[in-house]
Design a protein around this motif. Structure first.
Motif, PDB file in Angstrom:
ATOM      1  N   ASN A 183       0.824  -1.207   0.000  1.00 42.36           N
ATOM      2  CA  ASN A 183       0.000   0.000   0.000  1.00 42.36           C
ATOM      3  C   ASN A 183       0.861   1.260   0.000  1.00 42.36           C
ATOM      4  O   ASN A 183       0.517   2.250  -0.642  1.00 42.36           O
TER       5      ASN A 183
ATOM      6  N   ARG B 278       2.006   1.707  -3.549  1.00 46.27           N
ATOM      7  CA  ARG B 278       0.906   2.144  -4.425  1.00 46.27           C
ATOM      8  C   ARG B 278       0.554   3.609  -4.156  1.00 46.27           C
ATOM      9  O   ARG B 278       0.199   4.349  -5.078  1.00 46.27           O
TER      10      ARG B 278
ATOM     11  N   PRO C 238      -4.582   3.240  -6.820  1.00 45.34           N
ATOM     12  CA  PRO C 238      -5.585   3.011  -5.776  1.00 45.34           C
ATOM     13  C   PRO C 238      -4.999   2.139  -4.668  1.00 45.34           C
ATOM     14  O   PRO C 238      -4.295   1.166  -4.940  1.00 45.34           O
ATOM     15  N   CYS C 239      -5.243   2.516  -3.432  1.00 45.88           N
ATOM     16  CA  CYS C 239      -4.652   1.801  -2.298  1.00 45.88           C
ATOM     17  C   CYS C 239      -5.385   2.178  -1.023  1.00 45.88           C
ATOM     18  O   CYS C 239      -6.285   3.014  -1.042  1.00 45.88           O
TER      19      CYS C 239
ATOM     20  N   ASN D 128     -11.956   3.081   4.948  1.00 47.02           N
ATOM     21  CA  ASN D 128     -11.145   2.056   4.286  1.00 47.02           C
ATOM     22  C   ASN D 128     -11.828   0.689   4.353  1.00 47.02           C
ATOM     23  O   ASN D 128     -11.787  -0.090   3.394  1.00 47.02           O
TER      24      ASN D 128
ATOM     25  N   ARG E 176     -14.500   0.566   1.807  1.00 42.72           N
ATOM     26  CA  ARG E 176     -13.940   0.447   0.447  1.00 42.72           C
ATOM     27  C   ARG E 176     -13.494  -0.986   0.176  1.00 42.72           C
ATOM     28  O   ARG E 176     -13.631  -1.499  -0.936  1.00 42.72           O
TER      29      ARG E 176
ATOM     30  N   GLU F  67     -14.262  -1.510  -4.068  1.00 46.32           N
ATOM     31  CA  GLU F  67     -14.104  -0.373  -4.985  1.00 46.32           C
ATOM     32  C   GLU F  67     -12.655  -0.092  -5.380  1.00 46.32           C
ATOM     33  O   GLU F  67     -12.417   0.749  -6.237  1.00 46.32           O
ATOM     34  N   ILE F  68     -11.698  -0.825  -4.782  1.00 46.62           N
ATOM     35  CA  ILE F  68     -10.313  -0.634  -5.213  1.00 46.62           C
ATOM     36  C   ILE F  68      -9.982  -1.713  -6.235  1.00 46.62           C
ATOM     37  O   ILE F  68     -10.174  -2.891  -5.976  1.00 46.62           O
TER      38      ILE F  68
END
Ligand code: NAP
Length: 294
Positions: A126, A129, A135-136, A283, A286, A291-292
């Motif tokens: 992460n 990224r 995206p992360c 987070n 998500r 959605e990542i």
């Protein structure tokens, strides 16, 4: 007039929005966001943090599991627990409460977390990224700062952002987020640390000043320019004979003198602090909603 950026209110708005999104996710796709919390040992502060994270899950309609183990646990046993949670389909986010007992390598444990469930954003995957602008999961405190800036409609594009501190949990990630070519970012960033022999030389150039040095009230009014936007991450307890408890919390910024020159400022407490859990919930949502794109 100086805008006081109310982190408590922004965090509350975010949690309310997430509760509604979680309700829809469950109704439409049968997914309830789930957070796994791992607490090792009997550090009272860690117990409070874990309890407040579990409580936030409850308030938002998330599922949460708290695994509590004594500090006698071996590193291998901790790694096995992490593997188990990695494979639990009801858990979308894993949080290992730090610090860990000395005989357990934090590095090894954080590396064992599936990066796709690393809602604390500390896994090197992460981190990488984040730097690459992919995206992360961004670490929660800096993610909260970016959200405060965005929601307070602070102009960042082309502005000079100063970041005091280069820790992995605040300084480095917030600096990396501020210069990304993205909405609410695109700033010109300076990072300072203890090797800076004249901190004021840098702080006086800042349009946006993020203080994350962990030194009480070290940034004073004479060190900032008029119209600066100040994000004070510091949480420091200092003695105060006039307070009932004999102490009070202050930031890394001398609020009274900096307030007079600032266009906007976050208070301590009630500024950045409340944003961290809100972003952990963000987070986790998500991760649950997928959605990542990895
Ligand atoms: P940290 O790991 O101790 O890092 C402090 C950083 O500040 C280091 O990079 C250090 O430089 C630098 N520094 C220290 N004194 C300095 C000085 N006089 N001038 C310039 N740079 C200096 O701290 P952290 O974990 O990032 O936390 C920073 C503050 O934020 C603390 O008060 C902490 O309690 C607070 N915090 C709040 C939240 C929240 O609101 N939720 C979350 C995390 C942290 P070197 O690298 O050279 O040592």
């Amino acid at each position: 007039m100086t805008l006081i950026i109310d982190g408590k209110q922004i965090a509350s708005d975010i949690k309310q929005e997430l509760a509604e999104k979680a309700r829809i996710l469950l109704a439409e796709r049968g997914i309830r966001p789930g957070l796994g919390l791992l607490l090792i040992g009997d550090n009272p502060a860690s117990q409070v943090y874990v309890r407040s994270k579990a409580k936030a899950c409850e308030e938002l309609g998330y599922h949460s599991v708290t695994i509590t183990k004594s500090s006698e646990i071996t590193e291998k046993e901790v790694l096995d627990i992490v593997q188990g949670v990695n494979h639990d389909p009801a858990i979308h986010g894993i949080l290992v409460q730090l610090p860990l007992p000395k005989h357990i390598s934090e590095q090894k444990v954080l590396l064992a977390i599936d990066p796709r469930k690393d809602v604390d954003g500390f896994h090197p995957m992460n981190t990488g990224r984040l730097v690459a602008g992919l995206p992360c999961f961004a670490p929660c405190t800096p993610a909260g700062i970016m959200e405060m800036i965005l929601r307070s409609k602070i102009e960042t594009k082309g502005k000079h952002a100063f970041v005091g501190g280069r820790s992995t949990i605040v300084g480095k990630p917030i600096a990396n987020m501020l210069y990304q070519k993205a909405e609410g970012a695109n700033a010109i960033v300076t990072i300072a640390h203890t090797a800076a022999h004249d901190l004021a030389f840098f702080t006086r150039q800042a349009d946006i000043l993020v203080a994350a040095v962990g030194v009480p009230q070290v940034i004073t009014g004479d060190m900032v320019k008029d119209g600066v936007v100040v994000i004070d991450v510091g949480i420091n307890r200092i003695a105060d004979a006039s307070a009932k408890s004999g102490s009070r919390l202050v930031g890394d910024v001398d609020y009274a003198s900096v307030f007079l020159k600032a266009r906007a400022i976050t208070p301590v407490p009630g500024g950045v602090g409340p944003m961290t859990i809100a972003m952990l919930m963000h987070n986790t949502y998500r991760s649950a909603s997928g959605e990542i794109s990895w």
